[in-house]
Scaffold this motif. Sequence first.
Motif: not given
Length: 136
Positions: A92-116
């Motif tokens: 009879e058929g099938v439906a799906f809304s999403r087949f996905d793969q998100p990737f997460s990023q994190t900031q490394t230990g380099i300070p941002e300009p405002v902190s400096m």
Amino acid sequence: YLVTVTDPNYIIDDAILFISGISFLTGDGFIQGAEDWCAGGVLLGGCTGGQHVNQGIFFSGTGGTDIYHVYFSPGVTFVDVTKDIEVHGGSEGVAFSRFDQPFSQTQTGIPEPVSMILLGSGLGLLGLVGRKLRKA
């Protein structure tokens, strides 16, 4: 395909593979997918020097969501990915809304300009106060 960070101050530390919004009209179909991830290496070269993960997900029945989550340790600046998707709707058929793969990023230990800037301003102020105290 290749997933890369655009800012060298960030790393990719995980990926999620998921199918959501699945609806089988009769329950006799299935959806399956597989991904090959090579974090920090190239799949064509056998993922030499990278973290290789091959994971598949499979869903059949009346509906729902299927999820797989992988963590890359240490984090990397690029991930080489291949994807294979197979959908059988059954009688009879099938439906799906999403087949996905998100990737997460994190900031490394380099300070941002405002902190400096704040750190530099604070050290400058301490220097001025110390100089004034020496004169007194």
